[in-house]
Motif scaffolding. Structure first.
Motif, PDB file in Angstrom:
ATOM      1  N   ALA A 146      29.230  41.654  44.386  1.00 41.91           N
ATOM      2  CA  ALA A 146      29.847  40.383  44.001  1.00 41.91           C
ATOM      3  C   ALA A 146      30.751  40.643  42.799  1.00 41.91           C
ATOM      4  O   ALA A 146      30.869  41.760  42.312  1.00 41.91           O
ATOM      5  N   GLY A 147      31.394  39.605  42.325  1.00 38.03           N
ATOM      6  CA  GLY A 147      32.301  39.762  41.195  1.00 38.03           C
ATOM      7  C   GLY A 147      31.560  39.968  39.881  1.00 38.03           C
ATOM      8  O   GLY A 147      30.338  39.902  39.803  1.00 38.03           O
ATOM      9  N   ALA A 148      32.329  40.239  38.845  1.00 39.77           N
ATOM     10  CA  ALA A 148      31.742  40.409  37.513  1.00 39.77           C
ATOM     11  C   ALA A 148      31.213  39.068  37.010  1.00 39.77           C
ATOM     12  O   ALA A 148      31.818  38.021  37.231  1.00 39.77           O
ATOM     13  N   LYS A 149      30.089  39.113  36.331  1.00 39.08           N
ATOM     14  CA  LYS A 149      29.478  37.920  35.777  1.00 39.08           C
ATOM     15  C   LYS A 149      29.041  38.181  34.345  1.00 39.08           C
ATOM     16  O   LYS A 149      28.929  39.328  33.912  1.00 39.08           O
ATOM     17  N   VAL A 150      28.783  37.105  33.622  1.00 40.21           N
ATOM     18  CA  VAL A 150      28.264  37.227  32.260  1.00 40.21           C
ATOM     19  C   VAL A 150      26.841  37.768  32.328  1.00 40.21           C
ATOM     20  O   VAL A 150      26.005  37.286  33.087  1.00 40.21           O
ATOM     21  N   GLN A 151      26.581  38.819  31.538  1.00 37.07           N
ATOM     22  CA  GLN A 151      25.248  39.396  31.449  1.00 37.07           C
ATOM     23  C   GLN A 151      24.592  38.904  30.157  1.00 37.07           C
ATOM     24  O   GLN A 151      25.230  38.878  29.107  1.00 37.07           O
ATOM     25  N   TRP A 152      23.305  38.564  30.247  1.00 31.41           N
ATOM     26  CA  TRP A 152      22.613  38.057  29.065  1.00 31.41           C
ATOM     27  C   TRP A 152      21.178  38.568  29.048  1.00 31.41           C
ATOM     28  O   TRP A 152      20.501  38.592  30.091  1.00 31.41           O
ATOM     29  N   LYS A 153      20.752  38.994  27.883  1.00 35.39           N
ATOM     30  CA  LYS A 153      19.385  39.476  27.698  1.00 35.39           C
ATOM     31  C   LYS A 153      18.816  38.837  26.447  1.00 35.39           C
ATOM     32  O   LYS A 153      19.468  38.801  25.412  1.00 35.39           O
ATOM     33  N   GLN A 154      17.573  38.331  26.552  1.00 38.14           N
ATOM     34  CA  GLN A 154      16.881  37.724  25.414  1.00 38.14           C
ATOM     35  C   GLN A 154      15.637  38.538  25.117  1.00 38.14           C
ATOM     36  O   GLN A 154      14.922  38.978  26.037  1.00 38.14           O
ATOM     37  N   MET A 155      15.375  38.755  23.828  1.00 35.82           N
ATOM     38  CA  MET A 155      14.249  39.594  23.419  1.00 35.82           C
ATOM     39  C   MET A 155      13.402  38.863  22.383  1.00 35.82           C
ATOM     40  O   MET A 155      13.932  38.221  21.477  1.00 35.82           O
ATOM     41  N   LEU A 156      12.090  38.983  22.532  1.00 31.52           N
ATOM     42  CA  LEU A 156      11.147  38.433  21.568  1.00 31.52           C
ATOM     43  C   LEU A 156       9.964  39.382  21.479  1.00 31.52           C
ATOM     44  O   LEU A 156       9.357  39.718  22.502  1.00 31.52           O
ATOM     45  N   GLY A 157       9.660  39.854  20.285  1.00 35.19           N
ATOM     46  CA  GLY A 157       8.557  40.805  20.160  1.00 35.19           C
ATOM     47  C   GLY A 157       7.956  40.794  18.772  1.00 35.19           C
ATOM     48  O   GLY A 157       8.596  40.388  17.787  1.00 35.19           O
ATOM     49  N   VAL A 158       6.703  41.237  18.721  1.00 33.84           N
ATOM     50  CA  VAL A 158       5.978  41.396  17.460  1.00 33.84           C
ATOM     51  C   VAL A 158       5.417  42.803  17.435  1.00 33.84           C
ATOM     52  O   VAL A 158       4.841  43.267  18.426  1.00 33.84           O
TER      53      VAL A 158
END
Length: 321
Positions: free
Chosen positions: A303-315
């Protein structure tokens, strides 16, 4: 009598001269020579999260996740010359009951910046910058692990350029603009290169599917790069790090901008325990997404290019050394 007066005057003159402070003497100014300064900082962290269920009527699956990261900074200062070097490495893995372990994070990042300003009054530097990024292990479009979608040096990105950089307090805030930046994209896996992954020229096939010309393993671009970095303790024990990068190529689709934007909050509990909340947004027109074409998600179409997003939460724990 005259001899007594002369001796008396001479005596008091000597006493007076010994009693005076050093400030009355004309002494040459002592100028301390500029000394080159090296500064080395190392930081390692480990975040672990775990969930376990025993006779839990709401259901759920046992899981454990781990993320290890190492950051090394080597900085050099001499007069109006600076040289900053940063090496970052991260690797994360997640294991759930009934599933094979899956990769959650994978980064290898090496950057180096040389800067020179004409005097201490200006905040503008003439800068040259080098940056290399890749990953350590194979990537998959889970749950399908039969075909790799990325590998070490597939892709690998190399940025080399020169420009100007502004930083009143360059350790905490800087803006960099380069009208001449070379971007190299490496795809050193033949299968991915033949597929034209990550923007390289794909293979040419004949009617029966045989390869006439192998795919290119290197893509070169030449364009404009703008970056901005900001670090600050916004509240007590809450540290903000913001980095954004924009790049557009002169020769291929000028005005089509690649975006890389990271925002991280580090919450300090004590000298060894911290919490991290982060966001990473990317857009690269050369990176096409894959969409499944069957219910089992074993076959995909580009498919075409899309916005990539990653969320991180850690202790986890962090150690400076």
């Amino acid at each position: 009598m005259r001899q007594i007066i002369i001796v008396t005057v001479l005596f008091f003159s000597i006493q007076f001269s010994w009693a005076q402070p050093d400030s009355l003497y004309f002494k040459p100014e002592i100028v301390k020579p500029a000394i080159p300064v090296w500064e080395l900082k190392n930081k390692a962290g480990l975040d672990i999260s775990e969930v376990a269920f025993v006779n839990w009527n709401a259901g759920g699956s046992n899981s454990i996740s781990a993320l290890v990261g190492v950051v090394t900074e080597l900085k050099y200062r001499y007069k109006n010359f600076i040289w900053n070097n940063i090496v970052q490495a991260r690797y994360g893995i997640n294991s759930q009951q009934g599933q094979k372990p899956r990769k959650t994070d994978d980064l290898m990042d090496i950057s180096s910046t040389l800067g020179f300003r004409k005097d201490t009054l200006t905040n503008w530097y003439y800068s040259a910058r080098f940056n290399f990024k890749s990953q350590f292990s194979n990537g998959y479009n889970y749950p399908n692990t039969s075909k790799e979608i990325s590998k070490f040096m597939a892709p690998g990105y190399l940025f080399v350029g020169g420009g100007i950089e502004y930083g009143k307090n360059i350790e905490t805030f800087s803006m960099y603009f380069s009208p001449l930046t070379l971007k190299s994209t490496f795809v050193l896996d033949k299968e991915l290169a033949n597929a034209g992954a990550f923007g390289v020229e794909g293979a040419v096939y004949n009617e029966d599917g045989s390869i006439l010309t192998e795919g290119e393993q290197l893509r070169m671009e030449f364009g404009i790069l703008f970056t901005s970095a900001f670090e600050k303790e916004v509240f007590k024990n809450i540290h903000l790090m913001n980095f954004v990068s924009f790049y557009t190529d002169y020769l291929n689709n000028f005005g089509n901008v690649d975006v890389d934007w990271q925002v991280n909050f580090n919450f300090k509990v004590n000298d060894f325990v911290k919490a991290t909340l982060g966001s990473h947004l990317k857009y690269d027109d050369d990176v096409k997404t894959l969409e499944p074409i069957n219910a089992e998600e074993t076959e995909f179409v580009e498919a075409g290019a899309k916005v990539q997003w990653k969320q991180m939460l850690g202790v986890g724990v962090v150690v400076d050394f």
